[in-house]
Each structure stands twice: as structure tokens, then as C-alpha cells.
Design a protein around this motif. Structure first.
Motif, short mmCIF file in Angstrom:
data_model
loop_
_atom_site.label_atom_id
_atom_site.label_comp_id
_atom_site.label_asym_id
_atom_site.label_seq_id
_atom_site.Cartn_x
_atom_site.Cartn_y
_atom_site.Cartn_z
N ALA A 110 0.82 -1.21 0.00
CA ALA A 110 0.00 0.00 0.00
C ALA A 110 0.86 1.26 0.00
CB ALA A 110 -0.94 -0.01 1.21
N LYS A 111 2.03 1.19 0.61
CA LYS A 111 2.94 2.34 0.57
C LYS A 111 3.41 2.59 -0.86
CE LYS A 111 4.73 2.12 5.32
NZ LYS A 111 5.91 1.84 6.17
N TYR A 112 3.70 1.52 -1.58
CA TYR A 112 4.10 1.69 -2.98
C TYR A 112 2.94 2.25 -3.80
CZ TYR A 112 5.89 0.73 -7.63
OH TYR A 112 6.32 0.87 -8.93
N LEU A 113 1.74 1.74 -3.55
CA LEU A 113 0.56 2.27 -4.22
C LEU A 113 0.42 3.76 -3.95
CD1 LEU A 113 -2.20 1.99 -5.68
CD2 LEU A 113 -3.16 1.29 -3.49
N GLN A 114 0.63 4.17 -2.71
CA GLN A 114 0.53 5.59 -2.34
C GLN A 114 1.48 6.44 -3.17
OE1 GLN A 114 1.84 6.58 1.72
NE2 GLN A 114 -0.08 7.73 1.97
N SER A 115 2.66 5.91 -3.47
CA SER A 115 3.64 6.67 -4.24
C SER A 115 3.21 6.87 -5.69
CB SER A 115 5.01 5.96 -4.20
OG SER A 115 5.00 4.78 -5.01
N LEU A 116 2.34 5.98 -6.20
CA LEU A 116 1.92 6.08 -7.60
C LEU A 116 0.96 7.22 -7.85
CD1 LEU A 116 1.47 2.29 -8.48
CD2 LEU A 116 3.39 3.79 -9.06
N ALA A 117 0.41 7.80 -6.78
CA ALA A 117 -0.46 8.96 -6.96
C ALA A 117 0.29 10.11 -7.62
CB ALA A 117 -1.02 9.40 -5.61
N LYS B 138 -8.12 7.08 1.30
CA LYS B 138 -7.33 7.91 2.21
C LYS B 138 -5.84 7.84 1.86
CE LYS B 138 -10.22 7.43 6.37
NZ LYS B 138 -10.24 6.89 7.76
N ILE B 139 -5.36 6.63 1.63
CA ILE B 139 -3.94 6.43 1.33
C ILE B 139 -3.55 7.13 0.04
CG2 ILE B 139 -2.26 4.67 0.66
CD1 ILE B 139 -3.78 2.78 2.64
N TRP B 140 -4.40 7.05 -0.97
CA TRP B 140 -4.11 7.64 -2.28
C TRP B 140 -4.18 9.16 -2.24
CZ3 TRP B 140 -2.64 5.59 -6.99
CH2 TRP B 140 -2.75 6.44 -8.11
N ASN B 141 -5.20 9.68 -1.60
CA ASN B 141 -5.44 11.12 -1.63
C ASN B 141 -4.50 11.94 -0.75
OD1 ASN B 141 -7.52 10.67 -3.40
ND2 ASN B 141 -9.16 11.04 -1.93
N ASN B 142 -3.90 11.29 0.23
CA ASN B 142 -3.06 12.02 1.20
C ASN B 142 -1.71 11.34 1.32
OD1 ASN B 142 -1.91 13.41 3.30
ND2 ASN B 142 -3.53 12.95 4.79
N ASP C 189 -0.90 7.86 7.26
CA ASP C 189 -0.27 6.67 7.84
C ASP C 189 -0.95 5.44 7.24
OD1 ASP C 189 0.15 4.39 9.61
OD2 ASP C 189 1.03 5.81 11.01
N VAL C 190 -0.21 4.70 6.42
CA VAL C 190 -0.78 3.55 5.70
C VAL C 190 -1.26 2.47 6.67
CG1 VAL C 190 -0.21 1.65 4.14
CG2 VAL C 190 0.52 3.99 3.59
N LYS C 191 -0.45 2.15 7.65
CA LYS C 191 -0.81 1.11 8.61
C LYS C 191 -2.10 1.48 9.35
CE LYS C 191 0.94 -1.65 12.49
NZ LYS C 191 -0.31 -1.52 13.28
N ALA C 192 -2.22 2.74 9.76
CA ALA C 192 -3.40 3.17 10.50
C ALA C 192 -4.66 3.03 9.64
CB ALA C 192 -3.24 4.61 10.96
N ALA C 193 -4.55 3.38 8.36
CA ALA C 193 -5.71 3.29 7.47
C ALA C 193 -6.12 1.83 7.27
CB ALA C 193 -5.39 3.94 6.14
#
Length: 442
Positions: free
Chosen positions: A254-261, A412-416, A420-424
Motif C-alpha cells: 500500500a505504501k508503494y501504491l501511495q507513491s503512484l499517486a 485515504k492512502i491515495w489522496n493524502n 499513515d498507511v498502517k493506520a488506514a
């Protein structure tokens, strides 16, 4: 989701038996088995699979049998052609009624006990668990071994529940990458290649994007979780007490996914199917992750090709979620032999290829899928390659509790980028667990 078009499977048969039907008003008491012994009494409507060894024995239709089949109207020309051949071979009339595939399982639950449902139904495998739990389906017993020999393991697994095969697999589908040939000269092999291309191509002010997919949905983001060791349920997606959507692998993915935004600078909720489909047809999206159900939306509008999903950063093949559509036999049918034969007949190699030619659906049948007619198809071969690196969506009923909480977490992870990925993910899993507990308590 939208769906593409159709296919099939054939099954050979062997020596003759008799079959005894129960009185009207409930499921057949011998659960639709073809046996040479007296009918066993079963006081419930839940089919069993005690005599799967009869798979080598020939199945014959009941005298005077006629069948109703639920299918989508776009397939009727193909189905009526198959029904005519079935009539010639078995002297059984088959009629069709349009019921959209996503609606069939729910309608079966309402109509089957009242004797109003079709004898043969068709739906995606993620609806299977509820139908089996409600005792609405006969196992695929007498034709089990032949069915297993004719289909890939993914199709058999998807069409089974609790270790019992119920379906006659019709078609397979997963998502892959559509690309605009006018915009793409070098096909990407990895996500790093996609990122590099997108950084030079994307222009948010001009609504131009290197790649698009429905970024809020776990369905399309599953590779980022699965390739790092995440999963939905434990024990091959059958154990709802073990949720793997917030384990270390899922968090890393999910952290890698977050970076793709960064390469798709839009809010997750704004990247809808309609939006990306329009932009792709307008030549403003180079790569579009979607399924074969989208082909008809692009034909005659854009010159496109299809390739498997890009490899993950660690070099592993991206693991997508896949769906398998199968025919199933209503446990309340008066004609289980005829229904089983027709479900099998619909999905043999010959009829699978006919279905492909007339409707475009990717067949589950291995011999049909290996035919040059399909393997040489420049569009469908990309989906076939990706299906080989897919896992079936979970079919247990509890899966319905997963999609909405995970959509909220991924959004949440994508937009911000500081989320915190773990918290989401922890919050989503907690919601899933609470939902499961609430359902169990009722």
C-alpha cells in the motif's frame, strides 16, 4: 462491472443409469445424482456429493424434459444455435430468459423454492458461496472428472465451494493493460517503465495521463498487496478469521501504491470507469487497466492493444484477481440430468469456440483457449497471459464485508501522501471484523 462475451465446455459420457425424482415443491431428494440404486431420502435442500464416482457413467435426459436457462440477451443468438444442436442430440427443448448475470444468484434465492427459477443459471463465482449455503445448487458430480480435465485449476477452484465442484466453467476474465498504439511506441515491462513514461506524458492541466485505473478499488489494486504477501482471507481465501489486508506485506504494498499517486494526480474518487474510458477513447490516456468487458467500448474508437500487467518492482509477475463465470444447476429443477447435460454441452470445446466467434467471451475450456483462433488474437492473448498469473476472487459470503472498508482505506492512502498507511489499513480491517461479528450475532 461490465462484462465481455461468452464461451463454453464439453464433456464426454459413458454407461446408463436411472434417476428418480422427488415430488414437486422442493429440491430433488437424491440431489440430482444419476445412480443405479434407489433414491436416498434427504430431508434438507442442501445437495450432497456422495456418488461422484458415477462420473464415468452416461447421463441421459429425463423423459419429456424441457429446460429454461437464464442468460444475458446479448448471447441469445449463440445460445439458440447451441440449443438447436442439443435438441438434435438429446431431443430436449431449451428456452432462454434474459436475466443479467449479477442478478441471477439473488433471483435464484427468491424464485427457486417457489419453482419459478431457471433450470440452469449462470453467474460469477463470487456469488457461489451464498447460493451453496442456501442449498440452491446441485454439485457437478457425474461429470466432475471430465470437467476437471477440461479446465484450468483456477476455473475449477473458483467454481467449487467447500471442496465440492458445483460449476460448469464458462468463461474467465481478469484485468490487463490496454494501450493506445498511437501514443505508445515501447511497451513497458515493469512499473518502473510505466512511471518513467508517465512522468514525461502526464499533463494534468490538459487532462492527459500516462496510466489510469480505478485507484480506489481493492479489486484493481490487489497486485500491490498480493505480490508483497498480503491477502484477503487465509487458507487460500477461505478462512474469514484470518484477514491479511493489514499484514506487513499489505502495508508495504500500500505504501508503494501511495507513491503512484504522483503519476496520476487525481483524487481516487474521481478516477471512475466512465472518466478513464472517455479519456482513453479521446487519446488522452496511454495505458488503461481494465478487463475484457471494456473491449466493446473501445472498438472502432481507438487503435489499441492489450498486454499483461507490468511486473512489480521486485521483478515478480503482478498477481491480479480473476473472475470465472460458470453455469450451475438449480437444485429445485425437475430435470437435473438434462440440466447437467446442457450445462456441460454449452461449455465443450466446439461450443466454446462458437461462443468466442459470436460473442467474444474468453472460454474457460482449455482446448478452446489453446486454439489458434484465440491464442493468435492480438487483444485477447494479453488477458489469457494475465489470467495465468491471477487468483480467483474469494467466493465465501463474508467477502461482501471487505470491499467498502478497503475502498475507504485506499482512498485515504491515495489522496493524502502523508496518510499513515498502517493506520488506514488497521481501521479498515477493524471495520471488517466488526461487520463479520455483527452478522454472525444475528
Amino acid at each position: 462491472m461490465k462484462t465481455l462475451k461468452r464461451k463454453g465446455l464439453l464433456i464426454l459420457m459413458a454407461a446408463l443409469l436411472t434417476f428418480t425424482l422427488a415430488a414437486c415443491g422442493g429440491a430433488n431428494e437424491n440431489n440430482g445424482k444419476t445412480t443405479n440404486t434407489e433414491t436416498k431420502t434427504n430431508n434438507t435442500n442442501t445437495p450432497t456429493n456422495d456418488n461422484a464416482s458415477t462420473a464415468t457413467e452416461e447421463v441421459v435426459p429425463e423423459e419429456g424434459a424441457s429446460l429454461l436457462v437464464w442468460e444475458e440477451s446479448t448471447d441469445f443468438e449463440y445460445l439458440e444455435s447451441v440449443a438447436a444442436d442439443f435438441k438434435t442430440k438429446y431431443n430436449v427443448d431449451v428456452k432462454f430468459e434474459h436475466v443479467a448475470a449479477p442478478d441471477q444468484a439473488d433471483r435464484l434465492a427468491n424464485d427457486a423454492p417457489a419453482g419459478l427459477a431457471a433450470d440452469v443459471v449462470m453467474f460469477a463465482h463470487d456469488k457461489l458461496g451464498n447460493a451453496v449455503e442456501a442449498g440452491l445448487l446441485f454439485p457437478n458430480d457425474v461429470l466432475e472428472e471430465q470437467t476437471k480435465a477440461s479446465h484450468p485449476e483456477a476455473s475449477i477452484s473458483a467454481s467449487s465451494y467447500g471442496g465440492t465442484l458445483y460449476g460448469y466453467p464458462k468463461s474467465v476474465e481478469t484485468y490487463a493493460v490496454f494501450y493506445n498504439k498511437a501514443l505508445v511506441k515501447d511497451l513497458p515491462k515493469t512499473w518502473d517503465d510505466v512511471i518513467a513514461f508517465s512522468k514525461s506524458f502526464t499533463d494534468n492541466s490538459a487532462k492527459k495521463y500516462g496510466i489510469m485505473w480505478e485507484a480506489r478499488l481493492l479489486f484493481f489494486n490487489y497486485p500491490f498487496f498480493a505480490n508483497k504477501g498480503g491477502y484477503i482471507w487465509g487458507k487460500d481465501n477461505t478462512d474469514p478469521t484470518d484477514i491479511g489486508l493489514n499484514n506487513e506485506g499489505s502495508i508495504e504494498g500500500a505504501k508503494y501504491l501511495q507513491s503512484l499517486a504522483e503519476i496520476l494526480p487525481l483524487k481516487a474518487e474521481n478516477i471512475t470507469w466512465d472518466v478513464k474510458t472517455q479519456l482513453f477513447t479521446e487519446g488522452k490516456v496511454a495505458f488503461n487497466i481494465d478487463g475484457p468487458w471494456a473491449i466493446s467500448s473501445f472498438k472502432d474508437k481507438v487503435d489499441f492493444g492489450v498486454i499483461p500487467l507490468p511486473d512489480q518492482p521486485d521483478g515478480s509477475k503482478s498477481i491480479s484477481l480473476s473472475g470465472v463465470r460458470s453455469y450451475y444447476v438449480n437444485s429445485y429443477t425437475k430435470y437435473p440430468n438434462a440440466a447437467k447435460l446442457f450445462a456441460s454441452f454449452l461449455t465443450n470445446k466446439e461450443n466454446a469456440l462458437k461462443g468466442f466467434q459470436m460473442t467474444g467471451m474468453l472460454p474457460s475450456n482449455k482446448d478452446a483457449a489453446a486454439d489458434p483462433l484465440i491464442t493468435n488474437d492480438p487483444i485477447l492473448s494479453g488477458f489469457i497471459q494475465q489470467f495465468a498469473n491471477s487468483v480467483p476472487m474469494p467466493s465465501i459470503p463474508q467477502t461482501n464485508n471487505v470491499w467498502t472498508p478497503m475502498e475507504g482505506a485506499i482512498t485515504k492512502i491515495w489522496n493524502n501522501k502523508t496518510q499513515d498507511v498502517k493506520a488506514a489499513l488497521d481501521e479498515a480491517v477493524k471495520t471488517i471484523q466488526e461487520s463479520l461479528a455483527s452478522t454472525a450475532a444475528k
